[in-house]
Design an enzyme around this catalytic site. Sequence first.
Site: not given
Length: 233
Positions: A12, A15-16, A58-60, A187
């Site tokens: 994780d 993005g940041r 699956t949520e990405n 998650s």
Amino acid sequence: MYIPKHIAIIMDGNGRWAKKRALARYFGHIAGAKAIKPVVLHCNDIGIEVLTLFAFSTENWNRPKIEVAGLLKLVNNYLDNMDRYLKYNVRMKFFGDLTVFSEDMQQKIKCVEEKFSKNTGMLFAIALNYGGKDEIKNAVKNIANMVKKNEIQPDEIDEKLIDENLYTKGLPMVDLLIRPGGEFRISNFLLWQSAYAEFVFLKDVLWPDFKPRHIDIAIDEYGKRNRRYGNVV
Ligand code: FPP
């Protein structure tokens, strides 16, 4: 040092990492992909049996189209360049609902797994289009069909049968789950398999900055835990 058999990592913070540098998120994922190899080699060197990385959930799919396309491109590039791992004797496994990917990509995955199957070192597993709830739902469906066909009776459903119907069939349970990036949650990753995992959250490092020494820090912390598995020792 007390070495876990199975380490799982939620990669994780890409993005940041990009945002901090005023870059598009895609560049965070590129840097994230680059961070993988030293970690894999280190885990292999210190005798980890299985390393599982969460690459795409699956949520990405809910992310902006351009980001999803970028991530899939990176995974495809990764598959095209897997040969650089061959000499390290690792084995490869990709798991998740892979049926949604193009025939070409599915074929590449099969070829890579096959090519590495004669190796004897650490199993390097990559979860792709993976969701823990989705995996358990599929296992329940498989088992329900076995009952319907009279192959087993409901009373015969036990934990072993559920294990055998998960994507991770044959793998040891997760011992150590590491999450950099500052979020303290699972998650939807390896829900069943992490029943007794020790969690180490490294809040001050984003995945692209993750180094082999962070594995050592997490293992050190793991070594201090008293794993009781619900018992009292
Ligand atoms: C989470 O960070 C990361 C992902 C959803 C993707 C992880 C993918 C890679 C490291 C690269 C591609 C994988 C392979 C195997 C080549 P985030 O985007 O949620 O970061 P944020 O929380 O800072 O926004």
